[in-house]
Design a protein around this motif. Structure first.
Motif, PDB file in Angstrom:
ATOM      1  N   MET A  89     -51.724  12.230  17.680  1.00  0.00           N
ATOM      2  CA  MET A  89     -51.959  12.136  16.430  1.00  0.00           C
ATOM      3  C   MET A  89     -51.555  10.515  15.698  1.00  0.00           C
ATOM      4  SD  MET A  89     -51.931  14.784  14.217  1.00  0.00           S
ATOM      5  CE  MET A  89     -50.849  14.778  12.800  1.00  0.00           C
ATOM      6  N   GLY A  90     -52.091  10.119  15.038  1.00  0.00           N
ATOM      7  CA  GLY A  90     -51.983   8.717  14.519  1.00  0.00           C
ATOM      8  C   GLY A  90     -50.578   8.693  14.042  1.00  0.00           C
ATOM      9  N   ARG A  91     -50.261   7.370  13.923  1.00  0.00           N
ATOM     10  CA  ARG A  91     -48.815   7.322  13.138  1.00  0.00           C
ATOM     11  C   ARG A  91     -48.928   7.172  11.575  1.00  0.00           C
ATOM     12  NH1 ARG A  91     -48.357   1.933  11.938  1.00  0.00           N
ATOM     13  NH2 ARG A  91     -46.194   2.109  11.729  1.00  0.00           N
ATOM     14  N   GLU A  92     -47.878   7.683  11.112  1.00  0.00           N
ATOM     15  CA  GLU A  92     -47.622   7.709   9.629  1.00  0.00           C
ATOM     16  C   GLU A  92     -47.708   6.394   9.032  1.00  0.00           C
ATOM     17  OE1 GLU A  92     -46.761  10.179   7.522  1.00  0.00           O
ATOM     18  OE2 GLU A  92     -46.389  11.682   8.850  1.00  0.00           O
ATOM     19  N   THR A  93     -48.068   6.363   7.695  1.00  0.00           N
ATOM     20  CA  THR A  93     -48.147   4.895   6.995  1.00  0.00           C
ATOM     21  C   THR A  93     -46.574   4.597   6.691  1.00  0.00           C
ATOM     22  OG1 THR A  93     -50.083   5.322   6.193  1.00  0.00           O
ATOM     23  CG2 THR A  93     -49.007   3.610   5.043  1.00  0.00           C
ATOM     24  N   VAL A  94     -46.006   3.551   6.905  1.00  0.00           N
ATOM     25  CA  VAL A  94     -44.744   3.140   6.536  1.00  0.00           C
ATOM     26  C   VAL A  94     -44.752   2.085   5.470  1.00  0.00           C
ATOM     27  CG1 VAL A  94     -42.531   2.273   7.519  1.00  0.00           C
ATOM     28  CG2 VAL A  94     -43.850   3.978   8.877  1.00  0.00           C
ATOM     29  N   VAL A  95     -44.029   2.363   4.400  1.00  0.00           N
ATOM     30  CA  VAL A  95     -43.556   1.355   3.535  1.00  0.00           C
ATOM     31  C   VAL A  95     -42.316   0.834   3.583  1.00  0.00           C
ATOM     32  CG1 VAL A  95     -43.712   0.614   1.129  1.00  0.00           C
ATOM     33  CG2 VAL A  95     -45.721   2.259   2.062  1.00  0.00           C
ATOM     34  N   ALA A  96     -41.997  -0.638   3.807  1.00  0.00           N
ATOM     35  CA  ALA A  96     -40.682  -1.194   4.068  1.00  0.00           C
ATOM     36  C   ALA A  96     -40.115  -1.405   2.490  1.00  0.00           C
ATOM     37  CB  ALA A  96     -40.378  -1.841   5.286  1.00  0.00           C
ATOM     38  N   LEU A  97     -39.077  -1.196   2.338  1.00  0.00           N
ATOM     39  CA  LEU A  97     -38.393  -1.786   1.165  1.00  0.00           C
ATOM     40  C   LEU A  97     -37.611  -3.066   1.614  1.00  0.00           C
ATOM     41  CD1 LEU A  97     -37.224   1.438  -0.950  1.00  0.00           C
ATOM     42  CD2 LEU A  97     -39.407   0.104  -0.962  1.00  0.00           C
ATOM     43  N   VAL A  98     -37.633  -4.149   1.259  1.00  0.00           N
ATOM     44  CA  VAL A  98     -36.941  -5.432   1.636  1.00  0.00           C
ATOM     45  C   VAL A  98     -36.502  -6.052   0.266  1.00  0.00           C
ATOM     46  CG1 VAL A  98     -38.162  -5.499   3.715  1.00  0.00           C
ATOM     47  CG2 VAL A  98     -39.004  -6.832   1.677  1.00  0.00           C
ATOM     48  N   GLY A  99     -35.630  -6.928   0.667  1.00  0.00           N
ATOM     49  CA  GLY A  99     -35.027  -7.693  -0.394  1.00  0.00           C
ATOM     50  C   GLY A  99     -33.539  -8.047  -0.181  1.00  0.00           C
ATOM     51  N   LYS A 100     -33.020  -8.957  -0.776  1.00  0.00           N
ATOM     52  CA  LYS A 100     -31.684  -9.603  -0.721  1.00  0.00           C
ATOM     53  C   LYS A 100     -30.793  -8.276  -0.813  1.00  0.00           C
ATOM     54  CE  LYS A 100     -30.949 -11.548  -5.181  1.00  0.00           C
ATOM     55  NZ  LYS A 100     -30.787 -12.747  -5.855  1.00  0.00           N
ATOM     56  N   PRO A 101     -29.440  -8.551  -0.436  1.00  0.00           N
ATOM     57  CA  PRO A 101     -28.417  -7.610  -0.818  1.00  0.00           C
ATOM     58  C   PRO A 101     -28.327  -7.479  -2.264  1.00  0.00           C
ATOM     59  CG  PRO A 101     -27.576  -9.093   0.878  1.00  0.00           C
ATOM     60  CD  PRO A 101     -28.805  -9.705   0.427  1.00  0.00           C
ATOM     61  N   SER A 102     -27.934  -6.235  -2.714  1.00  0.00           N
ATOM     62  CA  SER A 102     -27.828  -5.929  -4.054  1.00  0.00           C
ATOM     63  C   SER A 102     -28.933  -6.148  -4.947  1.00  0.00           C
ATOM     64  CB  SER A 102     -26.512  -6.633  -4.808  1.00  0.00           C
ATOM     65  OG  SER A 102     -25.449  -6.227  -3.937  1.00  0.00           O
ATOM     66  N   SER A 103     -30.065  -6.179  -4.491  1.00  0.00           N
ATOM     67  CA  SER A 103     -31.372  -6.390  -5.425  1.00  0.00           C
ATOM     68  C   SER A 103     -31.741  -5.082  -5.833  1.00  0.00           C
ATOM     69  CB  SER A 103     -32.558  -7.059  -4.620  1.00  0.00           C
ATOM     70  OG  SER A 103     -32.814  -6.274  -3.318  1.00  0.00           O
ATOM     71  N   GLY A 104     -31.270  -3.735  -5.349  1.00  0.00           N
ATOM     72  CA  GLY A 104     -31.679  -2.487  -5.819  1.00  0.00           C
ATOM     73  C   GLY A 104     -32.406  -1.718  -4.652  1.00  0.00           C
ATOM     74  N   LYS A 105     -32.416  -2.098  -3.314  1.00  0.00           N
ATOM     75  CA  LYS A 105     -33.239  -1.332  -2.506  1.00  0.00           C
ATOM     76  C   LYS A 105     -32.754   0.153  -2.471  1.00  0.00           C
ATOM     77  CE  LYS A 105     -32.059  -4.228   0.835  1.00  0.00           C
ATOM     78  NZ  LYS A 105     -31.429  -4.942  -0.048  1.00  0.00           N
ATOM     79  N   SER A 106     -31.544   0.323  -2.250  1.00  0.00           N
ATOM     80  CA  SER A 106     -31.107   1.892  -1.982  1.00  0.00           C
ATOM     81  C   SER A 106     -31.462   2.633  -3.235  1.00  0.00           C
ATOM     82  CB  SER A 106     -29.593   1.788  -1.717  1.00  0.00           C
ATOM     83  OG  SER A 106     -29.279   1.114  -0.579  1.00  0.00           O
ATOM     84  N   THR A 107     -31.148   2.079  -4.559  1.00  0.00           N
ATOM     85  CA  THR A 107     -31.362   2.548  -5.878  1.00  0.00           C
ATOM     86  C   THR A 107     -32.763   3.112  -5.733  1.00  0.00           C
ATOM     87  OG1 THR A 107     -29.552   1.365  -6.588  1.00  0.00           O
ATOM     88  CG2 THR A 107     -30.933   2.427  -8.117  1.00  0.00           C
ATOM     89  N   THR A 108     -33.610   2.064  -5.552  1.00  0.00           N
ATOM     90  CA  THR A 108     -35.153   2.163  -5.413  1.00  0.00           C
ATOM     91  C   THR A 108     -35.343   3.433  -4.386  1.00  0.00           C
ATOM     92  OG1 THR A 108     -35.527   0.037  -5.884  1.00  0.00           O
ATOM     93  CG2 THR A 108     -37.395   1.344  -4.985  1.00  0.00           C
ATOM     94  N   LEU A 109     -34.718   3.550  -3.248  1.00  0.00           N
ATOM     95  CA  LEU A 109     -35.039   4.648  -2.431  1.00  0.00           C
ATOM     96  C   LEU A 109     -34.948   5.768  -2.778  1.00  0.00           C
ATOM     97  CD1 LEU A 109     -36.546   4.529   0.719  1.00  0.00           C
ATOM     98  CD2 LEU A 109     -33.924   5.157   1.318  1.00  0.00           C
ATOM     99  N   ASN A 110     -33.430   5.644  -3.544  1.00  0.00           N
ATOM    100  CA  ASN A 110     -33.176   7.088  -4.073  1.00  0.00           C
ATOM    101  C   ASN A 110     -34.042   7.539  -5.014  1.00  0.00           C
ATOM    102  OD1 ASN A 110     -30.860   7.204  -2.594  1.00  0.00           O
ATOM    103  ND2 ASN A 110     -29.562   6.548  -3.974  1.00  0.00           N
ATOM    104  N   SER A 111     -34.486   6.696  -5.880  1.00  0.00           N
ATOM    105  CA  SER A 111     -35.404   7.210  -7.135  1.00  0.00           C
ATOM    106  C   SER A 111     -36.741   7.365  -6.692  1.00  0.00           C
ATOM    107  CB  SER A 111     -35.678   6.068  -8.113  1.00  0.00           C
ATOM    108  OG  SER A 111     -36.476   4.924  -7.584  1.00  0.00           O
TER     109      SER A 111
END
Ligand SMILES: Nc1nc2c(ncn2[C@@H]2O[C@H](COP(=O)(O)OP(=O)(O)OP(=O)(O)O)[C@@H](O)[C@H]2O)c(=O)[nH]1
Length: 414
Positions: free
Chosen positions: A1-23
């Protein structure tokens, strides 16, 4: 099987990565207002919204995906998201979570760079007012650039000696040096195609090496900007500045905190929310027969604010569009493997388009078969109408995107 497409969320601390992931997911990444709340890379499945093939054939009633969802012809196809832990200036020198952050990135096929456009967090994620988010845009690219360049320059002398003594091709030598970033030969070849002219490797000066690293970054880390916290009053002027200075960057305006709130209200049955749109309906709009819960004043006011400050001004919270932009960047096409090419059903024969995979546009159908079925012997491939599709024919939206693979009877792995 080929691997999954992976989209990484990056950014400085407190830019909203976790909130974006949750959303974007149902996963509950830890959300906090302090730098480094996210310590370990956090993976979860998001859903890319596409126009489902069922709507093309008027079969939405019987569309029930194995994974993700389909609502009235709008399909959510699972896509892997990776929340990469906090980045501070000079991460490539090992500051903050430095090199760990950078090496987590190698898993990604593309990046979503979350930028706090409200200007209320400084370069290190600490609370402030009036910070210029333009700094953060160039800074992420620079961090990645210096990291790759630093690793390459450290051993450049011996790379060149080995290259000349083994008479390797430029592609082979670079594959050895850059393969560790999860880059295959084809990807490195695409990067080298961008470098013009390309003298023999032993003649590269510093400027040429830097040009090669930039080209490699363009293909290995294509980036969409999420201009986040657009609900904040200071965001407008910062967004204009960014777009004026970088007209070619791919960016989407987002308010991930609003999306989290709306999804929560929808799951608690206070509102009907059409994902990716400006439309939310409450019991006040639809009446008691809607089955929605009555609102208290606090929620009602907050909804009014969201309508005024986000939905009516920008058309949506931007989160659905953000993943779509990432998929566009990667040229991803939803492809539907079906057991029966006439009814589009799977094994049970009851539901249509049970499976959907995201494939890069232009991929030959035989590679799609390998990705889905593994190393089995394919007897033939059929497209819509039962027409035979050649192994080297390629996929595109609406073209060879519904396929039935016939395996040689009894023909297992070869
Ligand atoms: N106004 C506003 N605030 C937001 C938005 N998204 C996130 N925030 C707030 O910004 C703060 C940081 O959000 P997080 O999601 O924890 O940020 P992070 O990038 O994951 O932070 P680290 O874990 O430190 O790397 C929290 O207080 C969030 O509520 C948004 O769209 N608008």
């Amino acid at each position: 099987m080929g691997r999954e497409t992976v989209v990484a969320l990056v950014g400085k601390p407190s830019s909203g990565k976790s909130t974006t992931l949750n959303s974007l997911t149902s996963a509950q990444a830890k959300v906090g207002a302090f730098p480094f709340t996210t310590i370990e890379p956090n993976k979860a499945s998001g859903f890319l919204e596409v126009e489902c093939a069922c709507s093309r054939f008027g079969k939405s009633e019987s569309c029930k995906p194995n994974y993700g969802y389909c609502r009235g012809g709008k399909r959510g196809v699972p896509i892997m998201l990776l929340d990469v832990a906090g980045l501070v200036p000079n991460a490539h020198l090992g500051r903050g979570l430095g090199n760990k952050f950078l090496s987590d990135l190698t898993e990604a096929d593309c990046l979503i760079h979350i930028v706090d456009v409200s200007g209320t967090t400084d370069a290190e994620g600490k609370a402030t007012r009036g910070y210029d988010p333009l700094n953060d845009i160039e800074w992420l690219q620079d961090e990645i650039f210096h990291w790759i360049l630093g690793n390459l320059m450290e051993k450049w002398g011996s790379v060149v000696r080995r290259h000349t003594s083994t008479k390797s091709s430029t592609l082979e030598t670079l594959r050895q040096q850059l393969g560790g970033y999860n880059a295959n030969k084809e990807l490195i070849a695409r990067a080298l195609d961008l470098v013009n002219p390309l003298p023999p490797l032993q003649e590269w000066d510093n400027a040429k090496i830097e040009e090669v690293v930039r080209a490699f970054m363009d293909v290995k880390f294509p980036t969409v900007l999420s201009l986040n916290k657009m609900d904040h009053p200071d965001s407008d002027k910062n967004v204009s500045k960014i777009i004026l200075k970088h007209p070619k960057l791919r960016c989407v305006l987002t308010s991930s905190i609003t999306e989290v709130f709306l999804r929560k209200l929808a799951s608690q049955n206070y509102i009907k929310y059409d994902l990716g749109t400006e439309f939310i309906d409450t019991i006040d709009d639809l009446g008691p027969e809607s089955g929605l819960k009555p609102l208290d004043d606090k929620i009602r006011n907050r909804i009014e604010n969201i309508r005024d400050l986000v939905l009516y001004r920008f058309g949506s919270t931007g989160l659905v569009q953000l993943l779509q932009e990432a998929a566009n960047l990667l040229d991803l096409v939803p492809v539907y493997p079906v057991r029966n090419i006439n009814t589009f059903t799977g094994g049970s024969g009851e539901y249509v388009f049970r499976d959907c995979v995201l494939i890069k546009k232009g991929t030959p159908v035989i590679s799609v078969a390998r990705k889905i079925m593994g190393e089995v012997t394919i007897a033939s491939i059929e497209g819509v109408g039962g027409t035979r599709v050649g192994e080297e024919d390629t996929v595109d939206v609406g073209k060879n995107d519904i396929l039935s693979f016939k395996i040689v009877p009894g023909g297992g792995a070869h």
